[in-house]
Design a protein around this motif. Sequence first.
Motif, PDB file in Angstrom:
ATOM      1  N   LEU A   1      47.462  35.741  37.385  1.00  0.00           N
ATOM      2  CA  LEU A   1      46.441  36.281  36.493  1.00  0.00           C
ATOM      3  C   LEU A   1      46.194  37.742  36.843  1.00  0.00           C
ATOM      4  N   ALA A   2      46.236  38.612  35.826  1.00  0.00           N
ATOM      5  CA  ALA A   2      45.895  40.025  36.015  1.00  0.00           C
ATOM      6  C   ALA A   2      44.390  40.193  35.830  1.00  0.00           C
ATOM      7  N   LEU A   3      43.725  40.802  36.791  1.00  0.00           N
ATOM      8  CA  LEU A   3      42.276  40.969  36.744  1.00  0.00           C
ATOM      9  C   LEU A   3      41.854  42.136  35.861  1.00  0.00           C
ATOM     10  N   THR A   4      42.807  42.770  35.196  1.00  0.00           N
ATOM     11  CA  THR A   4      42.508  43.931  34.357  1.00  0.00           C
ATOM     12  C   THR A   4      42.418  43.587  32.875  1.00  0.00           C
ATOM     13  N   THR A   5      42.575  42.319  32.521  1.00  0.00           N
ATOM     14  CA  THR A   5      42.724  41.957  31.112  1.00  0.00           C
ATOM     15  C   THR A   5      41.425  41.560  30.424  1.00  0.00           C
ATOM     16  N   ASP A   6      40.394  41.188  31.181  1.00  0.00           N
ATOM     17  CA  ASP A   6      39.141  40.741  30.568  1.00  0.00           C
ATOM     18  C   ASP A   6      38.204  41.930  30.417  1.00  0.00           C
ATOM     19  N   VAL A   7      38.188  42.508  29.235  1.00  0.00           N
ATOM     20  CA  VAL A   7      37.399  43.718  28.989  1.00  0.00           C
ATOM     21  C   VAL A   7      35.908  43.451  29.172  1.00  0.00           C
ATOM     22  N   ALA A   8      35.432  42.288  28.745  1.00  0.00           N
ATOM     23  CA  ALA A   8      34.009  41.973  28.873  1.00  0.00           C
ATOM     24  C   ALA A   8      33.581  41.959  30.343  1.00  0.00           C
ATOM     25  N   VAL A   9      34.383  41.311  31.188  1.00  0.00           N
ATOM     26  CA  VAL A   9      34.070  41.252  32.619  1.00  0.00           C
ATOM     27  C   VAL A   9      34.153  42.637  33.240  1.00  0.00           C
ATOM     28  N   MET A  10      35.216  43.382  32.928  1.00  0.00           N
ATOM     29  CA  MET A  10      35.406  44.721  33.506  1.00  0.00           C
ATOM     30  C   MET A  10      34.246  45.648  33.147  1.00  0.00           C
ATOM     31  N   THR A  11      33.848  45.655  31.877  1.00  0.00           N
ATOM     32  CA  THR A  11      32.791  46.564  31.453  1.00  0.00           C
ATOM     33  C   THR A  11      31.421  46.107  31.939  1.00  0.00           C
ATOM     34  N   ALA A  12      31.208  44.784  32.008  1.00  0.00           N
ATOM     35  CA  ALA A  12      29.926  44.284  32.506  1.00  0.00           C
ATOM     36  C   ALA A  12      29.730  44.661  33.974  1.00  0.00           C
ATOM     37  N   LEU A  13      30.745  44.434  34.786  1.00  0.00           N
ATOM     38  CA  LEU A  13      30.646  44.771  36.203  1.00  0.00           C
ATOM     39  C   LEU A  13      30.516  46.281  36.399  1.00  0.00           C
ATOM     40  N   SER A  14      31.266  47.067  35.624  1.00  0.00           N
ATOM     41  CA  SER A  14      31.201  48.523  35.737  1.00  0.00           C
ATOM     42  C   SER A  14      29.817  49.037  35.359  1.00  0.00           C
ATOM     43  N   ASN A  15      29.254  48.475  34.293  1.00  0.00           N
ATOM     44  CA  ASN A  15      27.964  48.933  33.796  1.00  0.00           C
ATOM     45  C   ASN A  15      26.802  48.451  34.660  1.00  0.00           C
ATOM     46  N   ASP A  16      26.848  47.190  35.082  1.00  0.00           N
ATOM     47  CA  ASP A  16      25.713  46.590  35.779  1.00  0.00           C
ATOM     48  C   ASP A  16      25.707  46.871  37.278  1.00  0.00           C
ATOM     49  N   ILE A  17      26.892  47.002  37.870  1.00  0.00           N
ATOM     50  CA  ILE A  17      26.974  47.164  39.325  1.00  0.00           C
ATOM     51  C   ILE A  17      27.711  48.450  39.692  1.00  0.00           C
ATOM     52  N   GLY A  18      28.915  48.611  39.216  1.00  0.00           N
ATOM     53  CA  GLY A  18      29.709  49.792  39.535  1.00  0.00           C
ATOM     54  C   GLY A  18      31.188  49.469  39.462  1.00  0.00           C
ATOM     55  N   PHE A  19      31.996  50.481  39.152  1.00  0.00           N
ATOM     56  CA  PHE A  19      33.424  50.261  38.973  1.00  0.00           C
ATOM     57  C   PHE A  19      34.112  49.852  40.272  1.00  0.00           C
ATOM     58  N   ASP A  20      33.505  50.164  41.401  1.00  0.00           N
ATOM     59  CA  ASP A  20      34.120  49.838  42.695  1.00  0.00           C
ATOM     60  C   ASP A  20      34.291  48.344  42.902  1.00  0.00           C
ATOM     61  N   VAL A  21      33.521  47.511  42.181  1.00  0.00           N
ATOM     62  CA  VAL A  21      33.526  46.071  42.449  1.00  0.00           C
ATOM     63  C   VAL A  21      34.265  45.259  41.390  1.00  0.00           C
ATOM     64  N   VAL A  22      34.902  45.920  40.413  1.00  0.00           N
ATOM     65  CA  VAL A  22      35.444  45.167  39.266  1.00  0.00           C
ATOM     66  C   VAL A  22      36.511  44.160  39.672  1.00  0.00           C
ATOM     67  N   PHE A  23      37.236  44.415  40.745  1.00  0.00           N
ATOM     68  CA  PHE A  23      38.257  43.466  41.201  1.00  0.00           C
ATOM     69  C   PHE A  23      37.722  42.566  42.308  1.00  0.00           C
ATOM     70  N   ALA A  24      36.926  43.121  43.200  1.00  0.00           N
ATOM     71  CA  ALA A  24      36.383  42.332  44.311  1.00  0.00           C
ATOM     72  C   ALA A  24      35.506  41.190  43.812  1.00  0.00           C
ATOM     73  N   ARG A  25      34.681  41.457  42.805  1.00  0.00           N
ATOM     74  CA  ARG A  25      33.807  40.410  42.272  1.00  0.00           C
ATOM     75  C   ARG A  25      34.619  39.280  41.628  1.00  0.00           C
TER      76      ARG A  25
END
Length: 228
Positions: A116-140
């Motif tokens: 599974l590529a962790l870069t494909t779910d736009v909703a998850v990527m943008t939610a984590l980037s907006n709510d927490i920060g881009f640094d955690v988009v893969f770690a979370r």
Amino acid sequence: MRERSDESVPSGDGALPGGMRELYPFLYSGTADLEPVLADVRRSTVEKAEEIVALRQSVLALDGPRLEACAARMAVAFRAGGRLFTFGNGGSSTDAQDVAALFLNPGGDARPLPALALTTDVAVMTALSNDIGFDVVFARQLGAFGRAGDLALGLSTSGNSTNLIRAFEEATRRGMLTIGLAGHTGGQMAELDGLDHLFTVPSSSVHRIQEAQTTVYHALWELTQYAL
């Protein structure tokens, strides 16, 4: 031409010495005669092809046994039910998706493997980037999905992407097999104590690094299939 990946090289005409004029002098020749321009294009194309061939050969000579050892560990992990998670930024995000697709749907008689590529779910990527920060988009995402025995493979041309570093740290805490692909001398990825395998492409060109990394992960896939 490949897209530039992650933060290793800033965008803009002045990002590299001489800018676009140095990279593509035939675009600025100012001549109406196409023959010299086409000859220059052919020469440039041949030089770039020769460069990537030589780079791939040097990577193979340097890392051949290490690639085989890494693939053997990947095969053990897959046999035990492990799943592969891939990630990267920019052009490396498309490479991460290519890696996942290669393992999951190889075609022919090759064995499909869970990836599974962790870069494909736009909703998850943008939610984590907006709510927490881009640094955690893969770690979370690894924190939610990853478990001991899974595999984490991250790609970066610089090796300095903070979100990849955080992801590898999370994967290590969870007992996952960690594999990094980087350029130059590996950047911050080379300083990670818990990274199980790191393959660096010794080049300062983002394009050549990405092209060689494509060869590296295809070799890992083929060697893993062989080991299985």
